[in-house]
Motif scaffolding. Structure first.
Motif, mmCIF file in Angstrom:
data_model
loop_
_atom_site.group_PDB
_atom_site.id
_atom_site.type_symbol
_atom_site.label_atom_id
_atom_site.label_comp_id
_atom_site.label_asym_id
_atom_site.label_seq_id
_atom_site.Cartn_x
_atom_site.Cartn_y
_atom_site.Cartn_z
ATOM 1 N N LEU A 1 52.301 4.655 -21.452
ATOM 2 C CA LEU A 1 51.327 3.492 -22.274
ATOM 3 C C LEU A 1 50.599 3.715 -23.403
ATOM 4 N N ASP A 2 50.420 4.640 -23.653
ATOM 5 C CA ASP A 2 50.156 5.636 -25.205
ATOM 6 C C ASP A 2 51.200 4.981 -26.071
ATOM 7 N N PHE A 3 50.743 5.138 -27.480
ATOM 8 C CA PHE A 3 50.933 4.471 -28.793
ATOM 9 C C PHE A 3 52.262 5.066 -29.157
ATOM 10 N N GLU A 4 52.231 6.759 -28.880
ATOM 11 C CA GLU A 4 52.733 7.695 -29.632
ATOM 12 C C GLU A 4 54.390 7.478 -29.066
ATOM 13 N N THR A 5 54.546 6.783 -27.610
ATOM 14 C CA THR A 5 55.650 6.416 -26.655
ATOM 15 C C THR A 5 56.295 5.345 -26.206
ATOM 16 N N GLY A 6 55.809 4.423 -27.470
ATOM 17 C CA GLY A 6 55.941 3.009 -27.411
ATOM 18 C C GLY A 6 56.609 2.295 -28.878
ATOM 19 N N ALA A 7 57.011 3.635 -29.573
ATOM 20 C CA ALA A 7 57.814 2.678 -30.614
ATOM 21 C C ALA A 7 58.957 1.675 -30.342
ATOM 22 N N TRP A 8 59.422 2.308 -29.091
ATOM 23 C CA TRP A 8 60.795 1.489 -28.132
ATOM 24 C C TRP A 8 60.460 0.481 -27.683
ATOM 25 N N TRP A 9 59.245 0.304 -27.268
ATOM 26 C CA TRP A 9 58.592 -1.606 -27.108
ATOM 27 C C TRP A 9 58.482 -1.700 -28.095
ATOM 28 N N ARG A 10 58.013 -2.070 -29.535
ATOM 29 C CA ARG A 10 57.279 -2.343 -30.614
ATOM 30 C C ARG A 10 58.689 -3.275 -31.188
ATOM 31 N N GLU A 11 59.363 -1.603 -31.168
ATOM 32 C CA GLU A 11 61.285 -2.436 -31.624
ATOM 33 C C GLU A 11 61.253 -3.664 -30.984
ATOM 34 N N ILE A 12 61.430 -3.970 -29.768
ATOM 35 C CA ILE A 12 62.355 -4.972 -28.845
ATOM 36 C C ILE A 12 60.945 -6.091 -28.441
ATOM 37 N N PRO B 1 55.307 -11.078 -7.492
ATOM 38 C CA PRO B 1 55.176 -12.468 -6.868
ATOM 39 C C PRO B 1 54.326 -13.937 -7.858
ATOM 40 N N ASN B 2 53.805 -13.644 -9.243
ATOM 41 C CA ASN B 2 53.790 -14.330 -10.401
ATOM 42 C C ASN B 2 54.937 -14.916 -10.567
ATOM 43 N N GLY B 3 56.558 -14.836 -10.208
ATOM 44 C CA GLY B 3 57.412 -15.038 -11.241
ATOM 45 C C GLY B 3 58.106 -14.227 -11.666
ATOM 46 N N THR B 4 59.401 -15.140 -12.415
ATOM 47 C CA THR B 4 59.936 -13.889 -13.685
ATOM 48 C C THR B 4 59.140 -13.952 -15.016
ATOM 49 N N ASP B 5 59.562 -12.874 -15.164
ATOM 50 C CA ASP B 5 58.752 -12.374 -16.620
ATOM 51 C C ASP B 5 60.201 -12.100 -17.753
ATOM 52 N N TRP B 6 60.475 -12.036 -18.717
ATOM 53 C CA TRP B 6 61.550 -11.628 -19.381
ATOM 54 C C TRP B 6 61.619 -10.779 -21.155
ATOM 55 N N MET B 7 61.998 -10.065 -21.107
ATOM 56 C CA MET B 7 62.047 -8.961 -22.544
ATOM 57 C C MET B 7 63.320 -9.364 -23.494
ATOM 58 N N LEU B 8 63.047 -8.895 -24.923
ATOM 59 C CA LEU B 8 63.974 -8.347 -25.478
ATOM 60 C C LEU B 8 64.431 -7.423 -25.742
ATOM 61 N N ASP B 9 64.970 -6.556 -25.785
ATOM 62 C CA ASP B 9 65.785 -5.577 -25.198
ATOM 63 C C ASP B 9 66.805 -5.222 -27.397
ATOM 64 N N HIS B 10 66.005 -5.205 -28.265
ATOM 65 C CA HIS B 10 67.308 -5.265 -29.463
ATOM 66 C C HIS B 10 67.589 -4.005 -30.022
ATOM 67 N N THR B 11 67.066 -3.173 -28.542
ATOM 68 C CA THR B 11 68.537 -1.802 -29.426
ATOM 69 C C THR B 11 70.183 -2.556 -28.727
ATOM 70 N N ASN B 12 69.780 -3.211 -27.810
ATOM 71 C CA ASN B 12 71.222 -3.875 -27.418
ATOM 72 C C ASN B 12 71.832 -4.178 -27.988
ATOM 73 N N GLY C 1 70.305 5.537 -25.571
ATOM 74 C CA GLY C 1 69.264 4.200 -25.792
ATOM 75 C C GLY C 1 67.769 4.239 -25.066
ATOM 76 N N VAL C 2 68.027 5.254 -23.986
ATOM 77 C CA VAL C 2 67.072 5.271 -22.786
ATOM 78 C C VAL C 2 65.744 5.643 -23.340
ATOM 79 N N PRO C 3 64.588 4.934 -23.096
ATOM 80 C CA PRO C 3 63.316 6.117 -24.509
ATOM 81 C C PRO C 3 63.082 6.431 -23.223
ATOM 82 N N GLY C 4 62.122 7.454 -23.865
ATOM 83 C CA GLY C 4 61.801 8.437 -23.365
ATOM 84 C C GLY C 4 60.972 8.430 -22.141
ATOM 85 N N GLU C 5 60.013 7.109 -22.848
ATOM 86 C CA GLU C 5 58.958 6.976 -21.312
ATOM 87 C C GLU C 5 59.479 6.519 -20.360
ATOM 88 N N VAL C 6 60.836 5.914 -20.194
ATOM 89 C CA VAL C 6 61.338 5.589 -19.780
ATOM 90 C C VAL C 6 61.600 6.564 -18.307
#
Length: 460
Positions: free
Chosen positions: A379-390, A439-450, A288-293
């Protein structure tokens, strides 16, 4: 903008001045195809993919020729065929495609030419004949060997060793037919159970080093701009390439600039099956480690420094990429940031370039971030499928719960209870909620592969 590269041959950083700006040529040593590519195999692919992108940006995509070979005749391949009962052709065809698929998952562009050694046997035989004719090679007991003594003035310059020092510390096969212990094989005999081709010296197969010299000459000429690879290839492989190429074609320079990337470690130790820290690229992708990572972690360290792969770095890279992808979603890329480009032109300072991308995000220059990250293959489209899923929208209930945890963490940090703050971050990550501080705070995002996504009960 002038590109500067650290030339191993001269041991200094130099302005890159191509032989022909209309056809900038680069050769990189590729894999021996008998198994999956391990994590260390992938580092030079990513490093030289970034250089390829930079050259294309600077000189134009139609004015760069990139060659990376496949070694598909080798004793490791023969051994794998013998132990598996499968044919050599079947093994090399399958593993070649594995390599291409795995490197594509890391966002690597395919080179302009990807020659296989077995396609260039006649060119290798012709080069060996030239070396014999010029007194730089000799036949002995069905073998043909390069005579290192015939080129003592040049042998060892790349690696900075003298022939005498190399002989003293050599761990090479001292066969009785060798005139000098450092002489290396250009051609060796093949029995009926091994792959072989007819030659003036009988049925046999090439040594490892000759293939790159023959293919580089055929595809790039007697002189070309850049030769790259891991620093484990500097000696003997690259040293031998230079010797046989310069002796066969003394009118040329072979490669003008030599670039070598440092090796990879895992959690601070050399990658080794015996240590249990050996990973293939496919292992990580299937975990589950994305190639982009993986690519981001590689580029976070300068190519001439040892790179340490850690699970913590992978998590940090994932959080950063999720934050950036969310920020540039739907944004049209603008121009590549000049400062990011300047850093990249300074001997591929990818670590500095990534730091600049962080700054572009803080400055909310999302068009510049998108364009500049693209120069690094991010950040290109081809390697971004993992992000679109989560990146699906969370429920209101989930939002409230996560924000409560973030508030508790902020309070802990305010009270300097960093152990509690880290525990909250790690707990949330274990259920697929990834935090990213700025510096602007804490952002968060979901990992739907978990599979534990949003299971707050698991934290109680």
């Amino acid at each position: 903008m002038t590109i500067k590269l650290h030339n191993t041959k001269t041991r200094k950083k130099e302005p890159f001045d191509p032989i022909d700006p209309g056809n900038v040529r680069m050769y990189v040593c590729g894999p021996t195809v008998y198994d999956r590519a391990h994590l260390g195999n992938a580092r030079p692919v990513v490093v030289f993919d970034v250089l390829y992108r930079l050259l294309r940006h600077t000189y134009g995509a139609d004015h760069v020729t990139y060659v990376r070979n496949f070694t598909d005749v080798d004793d490791k391949i023969n051994a794998r065929a013998a132990e598996s009962g499968r044919s050599i052709g079947e093994i090399t065809s399958e593993t070649t495609q594995w390599f291409l698929d795995d490197m594509a998952a890391l966002g690597a562009l395919e080179p302009d030419h990807m020659p296989r050694a077995t396609q260039y046997i006649p060119q290798m035989v012709a080069m060996i004949e030239e070396l014999i004719g010029k007194g730089h090679a000799y036949e002995a007991e069905g073998h043909v060997l390069f005579a290192v003594d015939s080129w003592r003035e040049g042998y060892g310059r790349l690696s900075g060793r003298s022939v005498d020092d190399m002989i003293a510390g050599a761990r090479v096969e001292v066969a009785p037919y060798k005139k000098n212990p450092m002489d290396f094989v250009l051609w060796k005999p093949s029995g009926a159970d091994l792959p072989g081709w007819e030659s003036p010296w009988g049925r046999g197969r090439p040594g490892w080093h000759i293939e790159c010299s023959a293919m580089a000459y055929e595809l790039l000429g007697e002189s070309f701009d850049i030769h790259g690879g891991g620093n484990d290839l500097m000696f003997p492989h690259h040293e031998n390439e230079i010797a046989q190429s310069c002796c066969a074609h003394p009118e040329g320079d072979f490669a003008r600039v030599w670039l070598h990337n440092e090796m990879l470690q895992v959690e601070g130790r050399k990658m080794s099956k015996s240590l249990g820290n050996f990973f293939t690229v496919r292992d990580l992708l299937e975990q589950g480690v994305p190639g982009e990572v993986i690519r981001f972690v590689f580029l976070s360290t300068h190519y001439r420094k040892p790179m340490d792969w850690t699970a913590e770095k992978a998590e940090e890279a994932k959080a950063t990429l999720m934050k950036w992808r969310s920020a540039v979603d739907g944004i049209k890329p603008s121009d590549v940031d000049p400062e990011m480009l300047r850093l990249l032109c300074d001997d591929l300072n990818t670590a500095g370039a990534i730091a600049r991308l962080h700054q572009l995000h803080r400055e909310k220059d999302m068009g510049g971030l998108a364009a500049s990250a693209g120069m690094l293959g991010l950040l290109d489209f081809e390697t971004g499928a993992w992000w679109r899923e989560i990146s699906d929208s969370p429920t209101d209930e989930l939002k409230k719960t996560v924000e409560r945890y973030i508030s508790e963490r902020a309070e802990a940090k305010k009270n300097r209870d960093f152990a509690k703050a880290d525990a909250i971050r790690d707990d949330l990550a274990s259920i697929g909620i990834m935090l990213s501080d700025s510096p602007n705070g804490t952002d968060w995002m979901l990992d739907h592969t978990n599979p534990q996504l949003g299971n707050f009960e698991a934290l109680k």
